[in-house]
Write a protein that holds these residues in place. Structure first.
Motif, PDB file in Angstrom:
ATOM      1  N   ALA A 200     -20.653  40.386  35.373  1.00 54.62           N
ATOM      2  CA  ALA A 200     -20.396  41.389  34.343  1.00 54.62           C
ATOM      3  C   ALA A 200     -21.686  41.914  33.714  1.00 54.62           C
ATOM      4  O   ALA A 200     -21.845  43.124  33.514  1.00 54.62           O
ATOM      5  N   LEU A 201     -22.618  41.005  33.410  1.00 58.57           N
ATOM      6  CA  LEU A 201     -23.841  41.444  32.733  1.00 58.57           C
ATOM      7  C   LEU A 201     -24.776  42.206  33.674  1.00 58.57           C
ATOM      8  O   LEU A 201     -25.483  43.124  33.248  1.00 58.57           O
ATOM      9  N   THR A 202     -24.773  41.823  34.955  1.00 67.91           N
ATOM     10  CA  THR A 202     -25.578  42.581  35.913  1.00 67.91           C
ATOM     11  C   THR A 202     -25.040  43.999  36.045  1.00 67.91           C
ATOM     12  O   THR A 202     -25.800  44.987  36.022  1.00 67.91           O
ATOM     13  N   ALA A 203     -23.708  44.103  36.175  1.00 65.01           N
ATOM     14  CA  ALA A 203     -23.107  45.438  36.262  1.00 65.01           C
ATOM     15  C   ALA A 203     -23.319  46.206  34.962  1.00 65.01           C
ATOM     16  O   ALA A 203     -23.574  47.423  34.983  1.00 65.01           O
ATOM     17  N   ALA A 245      -3.919  42.775  34.851  1.00 57.14           N
ATOM     18  CA  ALA A 245      -4.259  42.901  36.269  1.00 57.14           C
ATOM     19  C   ALA A 245      -4.764  44.307  36.580  1.00 57.14           C
ATOM     20  O   ALA A 245      -5.733  44.488  37.327  1.00 57.14           O
ATOM     21  N   LEU A 246      -4.111  45.310  35.996  1.00 54.27           N
ATOM     22  CA  LEU A 246      -4.549  46.698  36.201  1.00 54.27           C
ATOM     23  C   LEU A 246      -5.940  46.908  35.598  1.00 54.27           C
ATOM     24  O   LEU A 246      -6.798  47.568  36.211  1.00 54.27           O
ATOM     25  N   GLU A 247      -6.168  46.344  34.425  1.00 53.53           N
ATOM     26  CA  GLU A 247      -7.482  46.480  33.801  1.00 53.53           C
ATOM     27  C   GLU A 247      -8.552  45.779  34.628  1.00 53.53           C
ATOM     28  O   GLU A 247      -9.667  46.301  34.796  1.00 53.53           O
ATOM     29  N   ALA A 248      -8.225  44.593  35.155  1.00 52.90           N
ATOM     30  CA  ALA A 248      -9.193  43.855  35.973  1.00 52.90           C
ATOM     31  C   ALA A 248      -9.523  44.618  37.248  1.00 52.90           C
ATOM     32  O   ALA A 248     -10.656  44.593  37.736  1.00 52.90           O
ATOM     33  N   ALA A 249      -8.523  45.295  37.814  1.00 52.58           N
ATOM     34  CA  ALA A 249      -8.776  46.105  39.006  1.00 52.58           C
ATOM     35  C   ALA A 249      -9.737  47.248  38.678  1.00 52.58           C
ATOM     36  O   ALA A 249     -10.625  47.578  39.479  1.00 52.58           O
ATOM     37  N   GLN A 250      -9.563  47.863  37.514  1.00 59.70           N
ATOM     38  CA  GLN A 250     -10.496  48.895  37.075  1.00 59.70           C
ATOM     39  C   GLN A 250     -11.895  48.290  36.867  1.00 59.70           C
ATOM     40  O   GLN A 250     -12.910  48.943  37.162  1.00 59.70           O
ATOM     41  N   SER A 251     -11.945  47.068  36.342  1.00 56.21           N
ATOM     42  CA  SER A 251     -13.238  46.393  36.159  1.00 56.21           C
ATOM     43  C   SER A 251     -13.935  46.210  37.500  1.00 56.21           C
ATOM     44  O   SER A 251     -15.144  46.429  37.620  1.00 56.21           O
ATOM     45  N   ALA A 252     -13.166  45.800  38.508  1.00 52.01           N
ATOM     46  CA  ALA A 252     -13.744  45.613  39.844  1.00 52.01           C
ATOM     47  C   ALA A 252     -14.313  46.921  40.374  1.00 52.01           C
ATOM     48  O   ALA A 252     -15.405  46.955  40.965  1.00 52.01           O
ATOM     49  N   ASP A 253     -13.588  48.020  40.162  1.00 48.07           N
ATOM     50  CA  ASP A 253     -14.085  49.329  40.613  1.00 48.07           C
ATOM     51  C   ASP A 253     -15.374  49.706  39.879  1.00 48.07           C
ATOM     52  O   ASP A 253     -16.284  50.303  40.475  1.00 48.07           O
ATOM     53  N   THR A 254     -15.441  49.361  38.604  1.00 47.86           N
ATOM     54  CA  THR A 254     -16.616  49.702  37.801  1.00 47.86           C
ATOM     55  C   THR A 254     -17.838  48.919  38.260  1.00 47.86           C
ATOM     56  O   THR A 254     -18.957  49.431  38.297  1.00 47.86           O
ATOM     57  N   ALA A 256     -18.213  47.736  41.352  1.00 48.30           N
ATOM     58  CA  ALA A 256     -18.542  48.252  42.691  1.00 48.30           C
ATOM     59  C   ALA A 256     -19.278  49.588  42.614  1.00 48.30           C
ATOM     60  O   ALA A 256     -20.102  49.908  43.484  1.00 48.30           O
ATOM     61  N   ALA A 257     -19.008  50.358  41.565  1.00 47.59           N
ATOM     62  CA  ALA A 257     -19.603  51.693  41.444  1.00 47.59           C
ATOM     63  C   ALA A 257     -21.119  51.659  41.308  1.00 47.59           C
ATOM     64  O   ALA A 257     -21.787  52.659  41.600  1.00 47.59           O
ATOM     65  N   VAL A 258     -21.674  50.520  40.884  1.00 53.40           N
ATOM     66  CA  VAL A 258     -23.131  50.417  40.746  1.00 53.40           C
ATOM     67  C   VAL A 258     -23.729  49.546  41.859  1.00 53.40           C
ATOM     68  O   VAL A 258     -24.807  48.982  41.728  1.00 53.40           O
ATOM     69  N   GLY A 259     -22.989  49.420  42.963  1.00 57.67           N
ATOM     70  CA  GLY A 259     -23.529  48.751  44.143  1.00 57.67           C
ATOM     71  C   GLY A 259     -23.516  47.245  44.090  1.00 57.67           C
ATOM     72  O   GLY A 259     -24.283  46.597  44.816  1.00 57.67           O
ATOM     73  N   LEU A 260     -22.643  46.662  43.260  1.00 57.87           N
ATOM     74  CA  LEU A 260     -22.564  45.203  43.151  1.00 57.87           C
ATOM     75  C   LEU A 260     -21.214  44.748  43.673  1.00 57.87           C
ATOM     76  O   LEU A 260     -20.167  45.304  43.301  1.00 57.87           O
ATOM     77  N   GLU A 261     -21.203  43.754  44.550  1.00 59.34           N
ATOM     78  CA  GLU A 261     -19.950  43.232  45.090  1.00 59.34           C
ATOM     79  C   GLU A 261     -19.142  42.590  43.959  1.00 59.34           C
ATOM     80  O   GLU A 261     -19.575  41.609  43.343  1.00 59.34           O
ATOM     81  N   ALA A 263     -16.933  40.346  43.448  1.00 57.57           N
ATOM     82  CA  ALA A 263     -16.185  39.183  43.945  1.00 57.57           C
ATOM     83  C   ALA A 263     -15.354  38.525  42.855  1.00 57.57           C
ATOM     84  O   ALA A 263     -14.164  38.225  43.042  1.00 57.57           O
ATOM     85  N   MET A 264     -15.960  38.292  41.690  1.00 55.02           N
ATOM     86  CA  MET A 264     -15.242  37.633  40.607  1.00 55.02           C
ATOM     87  C   MET A 264     -14.181  38.552  40.006  1.00 55.02           C
ATOM     88  O   MET A 264     -13.055  38.130  39.731  1.00 55.02           O
ATOM     89  N   SER A 265     -14.525  39.813  39.815  1.00 56.27           N
ATOM     90  CA  SER A 265     -13.581  40.764  39.226  1.00 56.27           C
ATOM     91  C   SER A 265     -12.334  40.905  40.102  1.00 56.27           C
ATOM     92  O   SER A 265     -11.206  40.946  39.600  1.00 56.27           O
ATOM     93  N   ARG A 266     -12.534  40.990  41.399  1.00 57.43           N
ATOM     94  CA  ARG A 266     -11.391  41.109  42.312  1.00 57.43           C
ATOM     95  C   ARG A 266     -10.528  39.850  42.299  1.00 57.43           C
ATOM     96  O   ARG A 266      -9.301  39.928  42.363  1.00 57.43           O
ATOM     97  N   ALA A 267     -11.183  38.694  42.228  1.00 58.36           N
ATOM     98  CA  ALA A 267     -10.425  37.444  42.182  1.00 58.36           C
ATOM     99  C   ALA A 267      -9.588  37.371  40.903  1.00 58.36           C
ATOM    100  O   ALA A 267      -8.433  36.929  40.932  1.00 58.36           O
ATOM    101  N   VAL A 268     -10.174  37.805  39.784  1.00 57.52           N
ATOM    102  CA  VAL A 268      -9.434  37.828  38.517  1.00 57.52           C
ATOM    103  C   VAL A 268      -8.235  38.770  38.620  1.00 57.52           C
ATOM    104  O   VAL A 268      -7.113  38.420  38.228  1.00 57.52           O
ATOM    105  N   ALA A 269      -8.454  39.953  39.178  1.00 61.24           N
ATOM    106  CA  ALA A 269      -7.369  40.918  39.323  1.00 61.24           C
ATOM    107  C   ALA A 269      -6.261  40.366  40.219  1.00 61.24           C
ATOM    108  O   ALA A 269      -5.066  40.527  39.929  1.00 61.24           O
ATOM    109  N   ALA A 270      -6.649  39.699  41.298  1.00 63.33           N
ATOM    110  CA  ALA A 270      -5.659  39.142  42.227  1.00 63.33           C
ATOM    111  C   ALA A 270      -4.837  38.047  41.572  1.00 63.33           C
ATOM    112  O   ALA A 270      -3.610  37.987  41.727  1.00 63.33           O
ATOM    113  N   ARG A 271      -5.490  37.166  40.820  1.00 66.91           N
ATOM    114  CA  ARG A 271      -4.759  36.091  40.149  1.00 66.91           C
ATOM    115  C   ARG A 271      -3.833  36.651  39.073  1.00 66.91           C
ATOM    116  O   ARG A 271      -2.674  36.230  38.946  1.00 66.91           O
TER     117      ARG A 271
END
Length: 320
Positions: A200-203, A245-254, A256-261, A263-271
């Motif tokens: 989160a902090l890197t993104a 879950a919808l918010e976490a999916a948006q977090s994952a997209d955000t 990814a938008a700055v070139g960072l995988e 991984a954690m955001s997607r796992a949170v959204a999936a759970r």
């Protein structure tokens, strides 16, 4: 009268053996020696010349004997195994023939409950002498006074024998594996938070909002006591996991938008998506349960169980 599973404890200052003389083992030795437990022998099998030189230097600094033969541990009252996780079982197998019948073998390695119990079975020649110990802090800074949990038939004895030197051991049960369970499951929280923060902090830095994101998180922690915060999150998750879950999916997209995988955001959204599919919101009528315990009970019942030998999710176990 003592039975084979409850050997007669030796009296006086215990003779201690440290198995594995890396950072953890040498930190325990340093603290114990300073506290007056001077009769310590270390045993190690360095994987290479660099590690061997480092172990010898540590031993010279502490003026203790460093052995490369497990037979040197034969007269020890208490053995503390502090090797790497992948070496714990082999260390127990190697040392077991040289462990005195009335000695205590304390394994402080970070292992799953099942693996810790399996390591203990290497010492089964004398039932009860294995004690599962979990380190709940940083030995490098706190030395032997680091918070410890212990489980095993002789855990109380281990705690009593080391207490005069300032070692604080809290006994959590008679069965090896219980202390490991506390440590390894708490690790999900600490390591999970650690990796979420990194992602989160890197993104956030790449989006130029690092200070605002961190400040908002700290405000959440400071606004209410820790237990209240945990209760709020878990209780409300029973009815709000779908929206989150919808918010976490948006977090994952955000992320990814700055070139960072993400991984954690997607796992949170999936759970969260999985939790939303449990139907708890409908079952509860949209009202969270009254307590944290009630919420965990609902999740426990709804999530079901899978056999422990099923899919390992491709997780690799790094060598330390």
């Amino acid at each position: 009268m003592a039975t084979p599973s409850t050997p007669i404890p030796r009296i006086g200052i215990p003779r201690i053996g440290i198995i594995g003389f890396g950072e953890v083992g040498s930190s325990f030795a340093r603290g114990l020696i300073a506290a007056g437990a001077g009769d310590i022998v270390a045993y190690d099998v360095p994987p290479g010349p660099t590690e061997r030189r480092l172990a010898l230097r540590r031993a010279d600094e502490l003026e203790l004997a460093l052995a490369f033969d497990p037979a040197a541990l034969a007269d020890r009252d208490i053995l503390i195994s502090s090797v790497t996780q992948d070496a714990a079982d082999n260390a127990a197998s190697t040392v077991a023939p040289h462990v005195a019948a009335d000695a205590i073998y304390a394994d402080v390695n970070s292992l799953s409950p099942e693996v810790k119990a399996a390591v203990g079975r290497r010492l089964d020649a004398v039932p009860g002498r294995f004690v599962d110990v979990a380190i709940m802090g940083a030995p490098a800074s706190d030395l032997h006074r680091v918070p410890l949990l212990a489980a095993g038939q002789r855990a109380e004895e281990l705690a009593a024998r080391l207490a005069p030197f300032g070692t604080g051991i809290r006994v959590v049960g008679p069965e090896p594996g219980r202390a490991a369970a506390v440590k390894i499951l708490r690790s999900i929280l600490t390591k999970g938070l650690e990796t979420l923060l990194v992602e989160a902090l890197t993104a956030a830095r790449r989006h130029d909002v690092e200070a605002e994101v961190l400040g908002g998180l700290l405000e959440l922690f400071e606004r209410r006591p820790a237990l209240d915060f945990v209760e709020f999150l878990v209780r409300s998750d029973t009815v709000h996991s779908g929206r989150r879950a919808l918010e976490a999916a948006q977090s994952a997209d955000t992320v990814a938008a700055v070139g960072l995988e993400p991984a954690m955001s997607r796992a949170v959204a999936a759970r969260l998506s999985q939790l939303a599919g449990l139907g708890l919101k409908e079952r509860l009528g949209g009202v969270p349960p009254a307590s944290l315990s009630d919420a965990v009970t609902l999740f426990d019942e709804a999530l079901g169980r899978r056999h422990s030998t099923e899919q390992r999710h491709g997780i690799e176990h790094p060598q330390n």
